[in-house]
Design an enzyme around this catalytic site. Sequence first.
Site, PDB file in Angstrom:
ATOM      1  N   SER A  85      16.801  10.117 -21.995  1.00  0.00           N
ATOM      2  CA  SER A  85      17.943   9.720 -21.163  1.00  0.00           C
ATOM      3  C   SER A  85      17.915  10.388 -19.799  1.00  0.00           C
ATOM      4  O   SER A  85      18.624   9.965 -18.887  1.00  0.00           O
ATOM      5  CB  SER A  85      19.250  10.088 -21.866  1.00  0.00           C
ATOM      6  OG  SER A  85      19.294  11.502 -22.050  1.00  0.00           O
ATOM      7  N   THR A 127      18.830  13.584 -19.664  1.00  0.00           N
ATOM      8  CA  THR A 127      19.925  14.551 -19.765  1.00  0.00           C
ATOM      9  C   THR A 127      19.521  15.914 -19.207  1.00  0.00           C
ATOM     10  O   THR A 127      20.300  16.584 -18.518  1.00  0.00           O
ATOM     11  CB  THR A 127      20.384  14.703 -21.225  1.00  0.00           C
ATOM     12  OG1 THR A 127      20.872  13.441 -21.688  1.00  0.00           O
ATOM     13  CG2 THR A 127      21.474  15.747 -21.359  1.00  0.00           C
ATOM     14  N   HIS A 183      32.389  24.421 -12.223  1.00  0.00           N
ATOM     15  CA  HIS A 183      31.671  24.292 -13.483  1.00  0.00           C
ATOM     16  C   HIS A 183      30.680  23.131 -13.467  1.00  0.00           C
ATOM     17  O   HIS A 183      31.000  22.044 -12.947  1.00  0.00           O
ATOM     18  CB  HIS A 183      32.662  24.116 -14.639  1.00  0.00           C
ATOM     19  CG  HIS A 183      32.077  24.370 -15.979  1.00  0.00           C
ATOM     20  ND1 HIS A 183      31.440  23.380 -16.699  1.00  0.00           N
ATOM     21  CD2 HIS A 183      32.014  25.510 -16.732  1.00  0.00           C
ATOM     22  CE1 HIS A 183      31.012  23.892 -17.846  1.00  0.00           C
ATOM     23  NE2 HIS A 183      31.351  25.177 -17.902  1.00  0.00           N
ATOM     24  N   ASN A 189      29.680  21.113 -15.867  1.00  0.00           N
ATOM     25  CA  ASN A 189      30.165  19.940 -16.592  1.00  0.00           C
ATOM     26  C   ASN A 189      31.533  19.489 -16.111  1.00  0.00           C
ATOM     27  O   ASN A 189      31.750  18.298 -15.833  1.00  0.00           O
ATOM     28  CB  ASN A 189      30.222  20.234 -18.092  1.00  0.00           C
ATOM     29  CG  ASN A 189      28.851  20.444 -18.704  1.00  0.00           C
ATOM     30  OD1 ASN A 189      28.346  21.560 -18.670  1.00  0.00           O
ATOM     31  ND2 ASN A 189      28.258  19.394 -19.244  1.00  0.00           N
ATOM     32  N   ASP A 190      32.465  20.418 -16.026  1.00  0.00           N
ATOM     33  CA  ASP A 190      33.861  20.057 -15.754  1.00  0.00           C
ATOM     34  C   ASP A 190      34.059  19.531 -14.341  1.00  0.00           C
ATOM     35  O   ASP A 190      34.937  18.687 -14.117  1.00  0.00           O
ATOM     36  CB  ASP A 190      34.776  21.265 -15.982  1.00  0.00           C
ATOM     37  CG  ASP A 190      34.788  21.711 -17.443  1.00  0.00           C
ATOM     38  OD1 ASP A 190      34.430  20.891 -18.308  1.00  0.00           O
ATOM     39  OD2 ASP A 190      35.139  22.883 -17.692  1.00  0.00           O
ATOM     40  N   THR A 192     -15.669 -21.305  -0.674  1.00  0.00           N
ATOM     41  CA  THR A 192     -14.894 -21.481  -1.899  1.00  0.00           C
ATOM     42  C   THR A 192     -15.858 -21.298  -3.061  1.00  0.00           C
ATOM     43  O   THR A 192     -17.006 -21.752  -2.999  1.00  0.00           O
ATOM     44  CB  THR A 192     -14.241 -22.871  -1.957  1.00  0.00           C
ATOM     45  OG1 THR A 192     -15.261 -23.876  -1.834  1.00  0.00           O
ATOM     46  CG2 THR A 192     -13.231 -23.052  -0.832  1.00  0.00           C
ATOM     47  N   HIS A 193     -15.435 -20.621  -4.114  1.00  0.00           N
ATOM     48  CA  HIS A 193     -16.324 -20.246  -5.228  1.00  0.00           C
ATOM     49  C   HIS A 193     -17.471 -19.349  -4.745  1.00  0.00           C
ATOM     50  O   HIS A 193     -18.533 -19.307  -5.367  1.00  0.00           O
ATOM     51  CB  HIS A 193     -16.916 -21.480  -5.924  1.00  0.00           C
ATOM     52  CG  HIS A 193     -15.897 -22.439  -6.429  1.00  0.00           C
ATOM     53  ND1 HIS A 193     -15.393 -22.385  -7.710  1.00  0.00           N
ATOM     54  CD2 HIS A 193     -15.269 -23.496  -5.827  1.00  0.00           C
ATOM     55  CE1 HIS A 193     -14.512 -23.357  -7.884  1.00  0.00           C
ATOM     56  NE2 HIS A 193     -14.416 -24.046  -6.750  1.00  0.00           N
ATOM     57  N   SER A 237     -23.690   7.399   1.276  1.00  0.00           N
ATOM     58  CA  SER A 237     -24.602   7.618   0.166  1.00  0.00           C
ATOM     59  C   SER A 237     -25.191   9.003   0.246  1.00  0.00           C
ATOM     60  O   SER A 237     -25.474   9.530   1.330  1.00  0.00           O
ATOM     61  CB  SER A 237     -25.731   6.582   0.192  1.00  0.00           C
ATOM     62  OG  SER A 237     -26.702   6.877  -0.792  1.00  0.00           O
ATOM     63  N   SER A 238     -25.415   9.597  -0.932  1.00  0.00           N
ATOM     64  CA  SER A 238     -26.068  10.899  -0.992  1.00  0.00           C
ATOM     65  C   SER A 238     -27.589  10.770  -0.974  1.00  0.00           C
ATOM     66  O   SER A 238     -28.295  11.776  -0.875  1.00  0.00           O
ATOM     67  CB  SER A 238     -25.636  11.636  -2.264  1.00  0.00           C
ATOM     68  OG  SER A 238     -26.020  10.885  -3.418  1.00  0.00           O
ATOM     69  N   LYS A 266     -26.330   4.746   5.385  1.00  0.00           N
ATOM     70  CA  LYS A 266     -25.484   3.784   4.678  1.00  0.00           C
ATOM     71  C   LYS A 266     -24.011   4.134   4.891  1.00  0.00           C
ATOM     72  O   LYS A 266     -23.614   5.292   4.782  1.00  0.00           O
ATOM     73  CB  LYS A 266     -25.803   3.785   3.190  1.00  0.00           C
ATOM     74  CG  LYS A 266     -25.151   2.664   2.384  1.00  0.00           C
ATOM     75  CD  LYS A 266     -25.686   2.669   0.955  1.00  0.00           C
ATOM     76  CE  LYS A 266     -25.213   1.449   0.178  1.00  0.00           C
ATOM     77  NZ  LYS A 266     -23.768   1.511  -0.109  1.00  0.00           N
ATOM     78  N   VAL A 267     -23.227   3.120   5.212  1.00  0.00           N
ATOM     79  CA  VAL A 267     -21.789   3.300   5.418  1.00  0.00           C
ATOM     80  C   VAL A 267     -21.044   2.309   4.536  1.00  0.00           C
ATOM     81  O   VAL A 267     -21.377   1.120   4.517  1.00  0.00           O
ATOM     82  CB  VAL A 267     -21.393   3.098   6.902  1.00  0.00           C
ATOM     83  CG1 VAL A 267     -19.888   3.282   7.076  1.00  0.00           C
ATOM     84  CG2 VAL A 267     -22.155   4.076   7.792  1.00  0.00           C
ATOM     85  N   GLU A 301     -11.836   0.162  -0.599  1.00  0.00           N
ATOM     86  CA  GLU A 301     -11.944   0.615  -1.983  1.00  0.00           C
ATOM     87  C   GLU A 301     -10.771   1.507  -2.376  1.00  0.00           C
ATOM     88  O   GLU A 301     -10.279   1.443  -3.509  1.00  0.00           O
ATOM     89  CB  GLU A 301     -13.280   1.341  -2.156  1.00  0.00           C
ATOM     90  CG  GLU A 301     -14.475   0.404  -2.001  1.00  0.00           C
ATOM     91  CD  GLU A 301     -15.784   1.139  -1.779  1.00  0.00           C
ATOM     92  OE1 GLU A 301     -15.786   2.391  -1.830  1.00  0.00           O
ATOM     93  OE2 GLU A 301     -16.809   0.465  -1.556  1.00  0.00           O
TER      94      GLU A 301
END
Length: 474
Positions: free
Chosen positions: A106, A108, A138, A140-141, A196-197, A327-328, A333-334, A340
């Site tokens: 809940s 609480t 208080h 609660n009160d 397309t496809h 790339s390592s 390479k980029v 991503e």
Amino acid sequence: MSDYRIERDSMGEVRVPAGAYYGAQTQRAVHNFPISGWSLPPALIHALGEVKYAAAVANRDLGKLTGSGKNPLKAAQVEALLAACREVAAGELDDQFPIDVFQTGSGTSSNMNANEVISSRAIELSGGDRFAAQKPIHPNDHVNMGQSTNDMFPTAIHVAVGVQIQQRLIPALERFCEVLTEKASQWDQVIKIGRTHLADATPLRLGQEIGGFARQLQLSVQRAQSAVEAVVELPVGGTAVGSGINTHPQFGARVSAVLAEQTGIGFVEAVNHFEANAQRDGLVECHGNLRAIAVTLMNVANNIRWLGSGPRCGFYELKLPDLQPGSSIMPGKVNPVMCESLMQVAARVMGNDQTVAVCGASGGQFQLNIMMPVMGQTTLESIALMARAVEAFIDFCAADMEAHVEACEAAVEKSLSMVTSLNPYIGYEKAAALAKEAFQTGQTIRQLCRAQQVLPDRQLDEALDAMRMTEPHE
């Protein structure tokens, strides 16, 4: 000086860190739930402060806090209570909320955490002793007057979610839409081939393609607005089971009105408190819209990633900013790292949607949903991740990407789908045969048509005008 103090609640004594504003019930929850190390999201803590402030305003204006009930407060104490609520809402006491997300279903524990912190800070602000056994303000009160966790915690979730979507996610999506719309305008005369496809299709303009992405973002803004609308009804006023026991008949409406004024969002008291207490369908609907936005973000990012593929062996119709080595092992390479990153965020949000749906479906029995903390945390995570990821994508990718005009235009003449525009002149069957022959011989459609004198040159050039093919004609 001891590093702890003794606090007491209805279950007995508890050791509490000496300087903490929270008390026994918070410490019991810290002990009982050593689960994830994830405390409540700051946005939800701040919303608890906002909700407690609105409740205190309502109780003040209704004469409940200073009335003839048990332990009435003085005016100065009420002001201290309001000030303490404002401090929680402003994030000044975030370190006083240590309870794990995976707690009582809940919420609480976190509601009492807020009550204890606000009580102690209000006592301190009013010049009292916050370590006294009898709390003059208080938890609660006074702080929790006219409230139950069962209506106040979901109210805080709704407020936090609505505010975060309104203030963070929508502006990010709007900015993304603006950037893409500007790019679409810049590139409106750049001809490229359609796909397309993932197969060659008829020509279109790069601006039209990017304009389609911009429209997706525009619709995402609308979905984000719908997500806010799904949480504007607030359970406050239902107390424990929806009956409103121990609260004033006007309490829910008054609290909702204060929250609407504070946030600028049209929060209202729930139409039916038994539904509002027991079920979190609105939150499920809200996150469903967030999932749809995530689908769009993944789609747009992935399309941009494809269009930027290469630089020599891919499409390379978009030049994406070079941000870091990719790339390592492969020098030079980029990679499309921002695409991503955004796609991973979208995947996380889609998974979060399943969590929210399961919690909504299985957690709401009779008068209470018992999976609210994780629903709130998960929804707020989705909002924050998408807002931050979109802003980063704009700053480090979308704003600086460029059209590779030569690559776009080079593929157009080679496309076999150019033959589509000849359908009205020679019919589908003959056009299909030309496409097959052009592929087999390595000729372009234009070259083959001229060799076979399919149409007069002037008519052929008009039919194979790539720019003309990007719009309907009578």
